[in-house]
Design an enzyme around this catalytic site. Structure first.
Site, PDB file in Angstrom:
ATOM      1  N   LYS A 277       0.728  -1.372   0.001  1.00  0.00           N
ATOM      2  CA  LYS A 277       0.082  -0.038   0.024  1.00  0.00           C
ATOM      3  C   LYS A 277       1.022   1.402  -0.255  1.00  0.00           C
ATOM      4  CE  LYS A 277      -4.106  -1.975   1.818  1.00  0.00           C
ATOM      5  NZ  LYS A 277      -5.374  -1.617   3.042  1.00  0.00           N
TER       6      LYS A 277
ATOM      7  N   ASN B   9      -5.007   1.653  -1.638  1.00  0.00           N
ATOM      8  CA  ASN B   9      -5.575   0.340  -1.878  1.00  0.00           C
ATOM      9  C   ASN B   9      -6.270   0.039  -3.076  1.00  0.00           C
ATOM     10  OD1 ASN B   9      -8.070   1.810  -1.527  1.00  0.00           O
ATOM     11  ND2 ASN B   9      -8.938   0.130   0.107  1.00  0.00           N
TER      12      ASN B   9
ATOM     13  N   ASP C 111     -10.801   2.266   2.157  1.00  0.00           N
ATOM     14  CA  ASP C 111     -10.987   1.545   3.211  1.00  0.00           C
ATOM     15  C   ASP C 111     -11.877   2.470   4.221  1.00  0.00           C
ATOM     16  OD1 ASP C 111      -9.739  -0.941   2.608  1.00  0.00           O
ATOM     17  OD2 ASP C 111      -7.759  -0.039   3.460  1.00  0.00           O
TER      18      ASP C 111
ATOM     19  N   PRO D 171       3.206   2.407  21.273  1.00  0.00           N
ATOM     20  CA  PRO D 171       2.811   3.801  21.618  1.00  0.00           C
ATOM     21  C   PRO D 171       3.312   4.522  20.222  1.00  0.00           C
ATOM     22  CG  PRO D 171       4.081   2.889  23.403  1.00  0.00           C
ATOM     23  CD  PRO D 171       4.109   1.960  22.620  1.00  0.00           C
TER      24      PRO D 171
ATOM     25  N   GLY E 189     -16.286  -7.261  10.108  1.00  0.00           N
ATOM     26  CA  GLY E 189     -15.723  -6.606   9.282  1.00  0.00           C
ATOM     27  C   GLY E 189     -15.948  -7.079   7.771  1.00  0.00           C
TER      28      GLY E 189
HETATM   29  P1  NAP Z   1      -1.245  -3.850  10.419  1.00  0.00           P
HETATM   30  O1  NAP Z   1      -1.132  -2.352   9.805  1.00  0.00           O
HETATM   31  O2  NAP Z   1      -0.272  -5.116  10.493  1.00  0.00           O
HETATM   32  O3  NAP Z   1      -1.742  -3.161  11.943  1.00  0.00           O
HETATM   33  C1  NAP Z   1      -2.147  -4.530  13.155  1.00  0.00           C
HETATM   34  C2  NAP Z   1      -2.182  -3.783  14.354  1.00  0.00           C
HETATM   35  O4  NAP Z   1      -2.794  -4.895  15.209  1.00  0.00           O
HETATM   36  C3  NAP Z   1      -1.279  -2.865  15.009  1.00  0.00           C
HETATM   37  O5  NAP Z   1      -1.988  -1.710  15.758  1.00  0.00           O
HETATM   38  C4  NAP Z   1      -0.750  -3.947  15.818  1.00  0.00           C
HETATM   39  O6  NAP Z   1      -0.348  -3.126  17.222  1.00  0.00           O
HETATM   40  C5  NAP Z   1      -1.824  -4.668  16.509  1.00  0.00           C
HETATM   41  N1  NAP Z   1      -1.545  -5.935  16.914  1.00  0.00           N
HETATM   42  C6  NAP Z   1      -1.342  -7.032  16.261  1.00  0.00           C
HETATM   43  N2  NAP Z   1      -0.995  -8.271  16.885  1.00  0.00           N
HETATM   44  C7  NAP Z   1      -1.233  -7.624  18.258  1.00  0.00           C
HETATM   45  C8  NAP Z   1      -1.275  -8.113  19.608  1.00  0.00           C
HETATM   46  N3  NAP Z   1      -0.930  -9.619  19.909  1.00  0.00           N
HETATM   47  N4  NAP Z   1      -1.714  -7.530  20.499  1.00  0.00           N
HETATM   48  C9  NAP Z   1      -2.142  -6.204  20.305  1.00  0.00           C
HETATM   49  N5  NAP Z   1      -2.034  -5.559  19.099  1.00  0.00           N
HETATM   50  C10 NAP Z   1      -1.788  -6.305  18.185  1.00  0.00           C
HETATM   51  O7  NAP Z   1      -2.997  -4.553  10.015  1.00  0.00           O
HETATM   52  P2  NAP Z   1      -3.975  -3.752   9.329  1.00  0.00           P
HETATM   53  O8  NAP Z   1      -3.868  -3.965   7.784  1.00  0.00           O
HETATM   54  O9  NAP Z   1      -4.192  -2.458   9.998  1.00  0.00           O
HETATM   55  O10 NAP Z   1      -5.023  -4.761   9.734  1.00  0.00           O
HETATM   56  C11 NAP Z   1      -5.634  -4.785  11.109  1.00  0.00           C
HETATM   57  C12 NAP Z   1      -6.842  -5.785  11.189  1.00  0.00           C
HETATM   58  O11 NAP Z   1      -8.028  -5.168  10.411  1.00  0.00           O
HETATM   59  C13 NAP Z   1      -6.641  -7.114  10.627  1.00  0.00           C
HETATM   60  O12 NAP Z   1      -7.164  -8.135  11.448  1.00  0.00           O
HETATM   61  C14 NAP Z   1      -7.182  -7.047   9.234  1.00  0.00           C
HETATM   62  O13 NAP Z   1      -7.810  -8.574   8.906  1.00  0.00           O
HETATM   63  C15 NAP Z   1      -8.289  -6.337   9.611  1.00  0.00           C
HETATM   64  N6  NAP Z   1      -8.740  -5.639   8.205  1.00  0.00           N
HETATM   65  C16 NAP Z   1     -10.007  -5.515   7.776  1.00  0.00           C
HETATM   66  C17 NAP Z   1     -10.457  -4.864   6.802  1.00  0.00           C
HETATM   67  C18 NAP Z   1     -11.759  -5.062   6.206  1.00  0.00           C
HETATM   68  O14 NAP Z   1     -12.138  -4.714   5.058  1.00  0.00           O
HETATM   69  N7  NAP Z   1     -12.712  -5.573   6.935  1.00  0.00           N
HETATM   70  C19 NAP Z   1      -9.622  -4.039   5.846  1.00  0.00           C
HETATM   71  C20 NAP Z   1      -8.163  -4.024   6.569  1.00  0.00           C
HETATM   72  C21 NAP Z   1      -7.772  -4.655   7.520  1.00  0.00           C
HETATM   73  P3  NAP Z   1       1.212  -2.723  17.026  1.00  0.00           P
HETATM   74  O15 NAP Z   1       1.334  -1.488  16.259  1.00  0.00           O
HETATM   75  O16 NAP Z   1       1.737  -2.801  18.461  1.00  0.00           O
HETATM   76  O17 NAP Z   1       2.187  -3.697  16.171  1.00  0.00           O
END
Ligand code: NAP
Length: 289
Positions: free
Chosen positions: A73, A94, A109, A161, A248
């Site tokens: 992205k 995206n 998004d 943070p 979602g």
């Molecule tokens: P990302 O950029 O990798 O961000 C992941 C986030 O989850 C970060 O804030 C990370 O915190 C946190 N995290 C991961 N493991 C964790 C844990 N064990 N404990 C606490 N926090 C944790 O991923 P993303 O693209 O934003 O996606 C995040 C979620 O949204 C995923 O589940 C994805 O499937 C979903 N999503 C859904 C859609 C939809 O259309 N429905 C679209 C995009 C994403 P840190 O910063 O501390 O690593």
């Protein structure tokens, strides 16, 4: 019943670039939309590590556009010729459309998320207190969309943070850092972490919740951006406490519907897109997951 696609030399091609991309629902959702509207278009998944080259191939191969997922992205934002205002603020793309030789980067998004909470929970952000759990790409899109839609307060709660501070900086007038306990005071809570997702090798993973569900109460709207499983432990716990819950899948379908309209100029057949996604997520019905 949708008729099968007949791909020919004149078929318009759009696709997804990402890594991984082979398990994506996007081909199922978009091909159902093209079939429902009767367009001679096809959507394919390109699993690739080469983000910049894949974006540039859009021009070289005459693709009508691309969907972009992790980890491309950011590089897509740096590679296209023009950015929509949202994509520019997020520095993340995206969806790419092509106008001749010009590639335009969009980010659907946030708008997809808003459409989902408006249609599935009748939630209007104006003047409301929101908590966003997470500070990654999805969280950033949600924070910006809520701020632009008039939310009064957006509390960002994240494990790391520094990422939370960067996300707050997207909407400095209304966003601030907070702790998990702030969930109890919120009108809207969004889980934008991956905590609670189904995991192929860790059956315990989907039993986890990013916050204690005892913090939820009646009158709140709780959205989990995760769509596999369809009902997460967070959603089940929040529903038991009387909250309105949204999964979602709506955001996934609505962001795709917006991309469909950007590419084709036509209204998206949202119901057909939802049906296709739900069938694909239900292996009992012959789905792909
Ligand atoms: P990302 O950029 O990798 O961000 C992941 C986030 O989850 C970060 O804030 C990370 O915190 C946190 N995290 C991961 N493991 C964790 C844990 N064990 N404990 C606490 N926090 C944790 O991923 P993303 O693209 O934003 O996606 C995040 C979620 O949204 C995923 O589940 C994805 O499937 C979903 N999503 C859904 C859609 C939809 O259309 N429905 C679209 C995009 C994403 P840190 O910063 O501390 O690593």
């Amino acid at each position: 019943m949708l008729s099968p696609l007949a791909v020919s030399a004149s078929t318009n091609v759009v696709g997804l670039i990402g890594h991984p991309a082979r398990h994506s629902l996007s081909p199922v959702i978009h091909n159902a939309a093209f079939a429902a509207v009767g367009l001679d278009w096809v959507f394919v998944a390109f699993e690739t590590q080469s983000g910049r080259e894949a974006v540039e191939a859009c021009r070289a191969l005459g693709l009508k556009g691309l969907s972009v997922t992790m980890p491309h992205k950011d590089v897509a934002a740096a590679t296209v010729n023009e950015l929509s205002p949202h994509a520019a603020k997020l520095n993340a793309v995206n969806c790419i459309s092509r106008n001749g030789e010009v590639l335009i980067g969009h980010n659907t998004d946030g708008a997809g998320f808003l459409e989902s909470v408006r249609t599935e929970a009748s939630f209007e952000p104006v003047g409301r207190r929101c908590v966003v759990l997470g500070a990654g790409g999805a969280a950033r899109a949600v924070i910006l969309a809520l701020a632009d839609a008039g939310a009064d307060e957006i509390v960002v709660v994240n494990r790391t943070p520094a990422s939370a501070e960067a996300a707050v900086a997207l909407a400095p007038k209304v966003a601030k850092l907070g702790a998990a306990e702030s969930v109890a005071q919120a009108d809207l809570v969004v889980n934008a972490t991956s905590v609670g997702m189904a995991h192929p090798t860790d059956p315990e993973a989907q039993a986890r919740t990013p916050v204690d569900v005892a913090l939820f109460s009646r009158g709140q709207v709780v959205v989990d951006l995760i769509y596999h499983p369809a009902t997460t432990a967070l959603m089940a716990g929040a529903a038991k406490r009387g909250a309105t819950v949204v999964g979602g899948l709506g955001m996934l379908v609505h962001q795709a519907a917006l991309a469909f309209t950007i590419w084709t100029g036509e209204p998206a057949p949202v119901a057909a897109m939802f049906d296709a996604a739900i069938r694909a997520l239900n292996p009992g019905a012959g789905g792909v997951v």
